[in-house]
Design a protein around this motif. Structure first.
Motif, PDB file in Angstrom:
ATOM      1  N   ALA A 280       0.862  -1.190   0.000  1.00 26.01           N
ATOM      2  CA  ALA A 280       0.000   0.000   0.000  1.00 26.01           C
ATOM      3  C   ALA A 280       0.898   1.239   0.000  1.00 26.01           C
ATOM      4  O   ALA A 280       1.737   1.406   0.877  1.00 26.01           O
ATOM      5  CB  ALA A 280      -0.904  -0.002   1.219  1.00 26.01           C
TER       6      ALA A 280
ATOM      7  N   SER B 123      -6.024  -1.543  -6.225  1.00 28.55           N
ATOM      8  CA  SER B 123      -6.894  -1.190  -5.107  1.00 28.55           C
ATOM      9  C   SER B 123      -6.594   0.235  -4.659  1.00 28.55           C
ATOM     10  O   SER B 123      -5.439   0.650  -4.615  1.00 28.55           O
ATOM     11  CB  SER B 123      -6.636  -2.168  -3.949  1.00 28.55           C
ATOM     12  OG  SER B 123      -7.338  -1.773  -2.795  1.00 28.55           O
TER      13      SER B 123
ATOM     14  N   SER C 287      -7.707   3.043  -1.519  1.00 27.54           N
ATOM     15  CA  SER C 287      -8.443   3.239  -0.268  1.00 27.54           C
ATOM     16  C   SER C 287      -8.268   4.655   0.233  1.00 27.54           C
ATOM     17  O   SER C 287      -7.214   5.272   0.075  1.00 27.54           O
ATOM     18  CB  SER C 287      -7.995   2.227   0.801  1.00 27.54           C
ATOM     19  OG  SER C 287      -6.636   2.376   1.100  1.00 27.54           O
TER      20      SER C 287
ATOM     21  N   ARG D  63      -8.291   6.418   3.697  1.00 24.10           N
ATOM     22  CA  ARG D  63      -8.170   6.037   5.098  1.00 24.10           C
ATOM     23  C   ARG D  63      -8.287   7.259   5.991  1.00 24.10           C
ATOM     24  O   ARG D  63      -7.605   8.259   5.773  1.00 24.10           O
ATOM     25  CB  ARG D  63      -6.826   5.366   5.357  1.00 24.10           C
ATOM     26  CG  ARG D  63      -6.639   4.095   4.555  1.00 24.10           C
ATOM     27  CD  ARG D  63      -5.299   3.484   4.832  1.00 24.10           C
ATOM     28  NE  ARG D  63      -5.069   2.313   3.989  1.00 24.10           N
ATOM     29  CZ  ARG D  63      -3.925   1.648   3.958  1.00 24.10           C
ATOM     30  NH1 ARG D  63      -2.921   2.016   4.725  1.00 24.10           N
ATOM     31  NH2 ARG D  63      -3.802   0.606   3.165  1.00 24.10           N
TER      32      ARG D  63
ATOM     33  N   ASN E  24     -12.064   3.076   6.671  1.00 23.29           N
ATOM     34  CA  ASN E  24     -11.405   2.872   5.389  1.00 23.29           C
ATOM     35  C   ASN E  24     -12.477   2.618   4.331  1.00 23.29           C
ATOM     36  O   ASN E  24     -13.289   1.720   4.479  1.00 23.29           O
ATOM     37  CB  ASN E  24     -10.468   1.657   5.498  1.00 23.29           C
ATOM     38  CG  ASN E  24      -9.715   1.396   4.228  1.00 23.29           C
ATOM     39  OD1 ASN E  24      -9.235   2.313   3.584  1.00 23.29           O
ATOM     40  ND2 ASN E  24      -9.607   0.132   3.853  1.00 23.29           N
ATOM     41  N   HIS E  25     -12.472   3.435   3.284  1.00 21.16           N
ATOM     42  CA  HIS E  25     -13.330   3.196   2.124  1.00 21.16           C
ATOM     43  C   HIS E  25     -12.409   2.670   1.028  1.00 21.16           C
ATOM     44  O   HIS E  25     -11.410   3.300   0.717  1.00 21.16           O
ATOM     45  CB  HIS E  25     -14.009   4.490   1.659  1.00 21.16           C
ATOM     46  CG  HIS E  25     -15.020   5.005   2.625  1.00 21.16           C
ATOM     47  ND1 HIS E  25     -16.329   4.598   2.599  1.00 21.16           N
ATOM     48  CD2 HIS E  25     -14.927   5.896   3.636  1.00 21.16           C
ATOM     49  CE1 HIS E  25     -16.994   5.219   3.555  1.00 21.16           C
ATOM     50  NE2 HIS E  25     -16.167   6.010   4.198  1.00 21.16           N
ATOM     51  N   GLU E  26     -12.768   1.536   0.449  1.00 20.84           N
ATOM     52  CA  GLU E  26     -11.863   0.907  -0.506  1.00 20.84           C
ATOM     53  C   GLU E  26     -12.618   0.373  -1.716  1.00 20.84           C
ATOM     54  O   GLU E  26     -13.759  -0.065  -1.615  1.00 20.84           O
ATOM     55  CB  GLU E  26     -11.119  -0.244   0.169  1.00 20.84           C
ATOM     56  CG  GLU E  26     -10.061  -0.894  -0.695  1.00 20.84           C
ATOM     57  CD  GLU E  26      -9.235  -1.924   0.059  1.00 20.84           C
ATOM     58  OE1 GLU E  26      -8.348  -2.515  -0.588  1.00 20.84           O
ATOM     59  OE2 GLU E  26      -9.457  -2.145   1.259  1.00 20.84           O
TER      60      GLU E  26
ATOM     61  N   ARG F 293     -11.593  -1.836  -5.589  1.00 18.78           N
ATOM     62  CA  ARG F 293     -10.527  -2.442  -6.380  1.00 18.78           C
ATOM     63  C   ARG F 293     -11.079  -2.959  -7.699  1.00 18.78           C
ATOM     64  O   ARG F 293     -12.249  -3.313  -7.806  1.00 18.78           O
ATOM     65  CB  ARG F 293      -9.806  -3.535  -5.620  1.00 18.78           C
ATOM     66  CG  ARG F 293     -10.533  -4.820  -5.480  1.00 18.78           C
ATOM     67  CD  ARG F 293      -9.682  -5.813  -4.706  1.00 18.78           C
ATOM     68  NE  ARG F 293     -10.179  -7.150  -4.915  1.00 18.78           N
ATOM     69  CZ  ARG F 293      -9.634  -8.230  -4.441  1.00 18.78           C
ATOM     70  NH1 ARG F 293      -8.543  -8.134  -3.710  1.00 18.78           N
ATOM     71  NH2 ARG F 293     -10.146  -9.404  -4.678  1.00 18.78           N
TER      72      ARG F 293
ATOM     73  N   VAL G  34     -12.811   5.722  -5.661  1.00 21.20           N
ATOM     74  CA  VAL G  34     -13.462   5.433  -4.384  1.00 21.20           C
ATOM     75  C   VAL G  34     -13.932   6.748  -3.772  1.00 21.20           C
ATOM     76  O   VAL G  34     -13.318   7.801  -3.976  1.00 21.20           O
ATOM     77  CB  VAL G  34     -12.517   4.658  -3.422  1.00 21.20           C
ATOM     78  CG1 VAL G  34     -11.339   5.508  -2.986  1.00 21.20           C
ATOM     79  CG2 VAL G  34     -13.260   4.113  -2.225  1.00 21.20           C
TER      80      VAL G  34
ATOM     81  N   TYR H 148      -4.421   5.736  -0.390  1.00 19.56           N
ATOM     82  CA  TYR H 148      -3.392   4.708  -0.562  1.00 19.56           C
ATOM     83  C   TYR H 148      -3.769   3.818  -1.741  1.00 19.56           C
ATOM     84  O   TYR H 148      -4.935   3.484  -1.915  1.00 19.56           O
ATOM     85  CB  TYR H 148      -3.276   3.840   0.692  1.00 19.56           C
ATOM     86  CG  TYR H 148      -2.587   4.535   1.838  1.00 19.56           C
ATOM     87  CD1 TYR H 148      -1.235   4.337   2.075  1.00 19.56           C
ATOM     88  CD2 TYR H 148      -3.285   5.400   2.663  1.00 19.56           C
ATOM     89  CE1 TYR H 148      -0.595   4.969   3.126  1.00 19.56           C
ATOM     90  CE2 TYR H 148      -2.661   6.047   3.714  1.00 19.56           C
ATOM     91  CZ  TYR H 148      -1.313   5.828   3.937  1.00 19.56           C
ATOM     92  OH  TYR H 148      -0.680   6.469   4.973  1.00 19.56           O
TER      93      TYR H 148
END
Length: 180
Positions: A49, A104, A106, A108, A119-121, A123, A136, A151
């Motif tokens: 990450a 991916s 995110s 954070r 955390n919103h993620e 991918r 995202v 990240y």
């Protein structure tokens, strides 16, 4: 007893209205707001990450985005609920050999003690995709000292997140605004 006549009319939304006095409840200011971009490509390491350190801000109405560490940092005067969005594109898989790999991204949220709060993620797989992109967004309740940072993680080596200039954030963008 007097009887009043009530006349019902419809409003034509194409008309222009001139108000006298004060109009309240007709919208939000959505401030503070920000947009951050990176002017350089960011090298990504396989399965690690990586913080996307946005180093330029085309606009930042509350001076809350820190270009030295890539964080949107909240202060006590602006604490509240925010909508935050990020988009990252990586350079192309020209050989189309990245079978079963993914990209991916995110967002954070940390508190002032660097403890992750949420955390919103999202991918996406990127086999056979010319410029893999992931986006995202999420709602964040930010208190004084909280910060949000993007990240990215890629499961194949040798890729870069695209850097852009401040007039064309089409492939890399970190942005948000306050909601009330």
């Amino acid at each position: 007893m007097a009887i009043d006549k009530i006349q019902s009319e419809s409003i034509n939304l194409a008309d222009t209205f001139a108000f006298t006095g004060t109009v309240t409840g007709a919208g939000e200011s959505n401030t503070p707001y920000f947009q951050a971009v990176s002017s350089v490509d960011i090298s990504l390491t396989n399965s690690t990450a990586t913080l996307i350190p946005m180093n330029q801000k085309p606009f930042d109405s509350g001076s809350l985005f820190n270009t030295s560490n890539g964080r949107f940092v909240m202060d006590s005067a602006n604490a509240g609920k925010y909508f935050i969005y990020c988009k990252v594109s990586i350079d192309s898989d020209l050989t189309f050999t990245s079978s079963a790999n993914y990209l991916s991204l995110s967002l954070r949220q940390y508190n002032s003690s660097d403890t992750i709060l949420q955390n919103h993620e999202a991918r996406n797989g990127f086999s056979l995709i010319y410029y893999p992109t992931v986006q995202v967004s999420g709602f964040f309740d930010l208190a004084d000292g909280d910060y949000v940072a993007p990240y990215v993680l890629v499961t194949a080596g040798g890729f870069n997140a695209f850097g852009v200039n401040t007039t064309s954030p089409s492939k890399l963008e970190f942005t948000g605004f306050k909601i009330t």
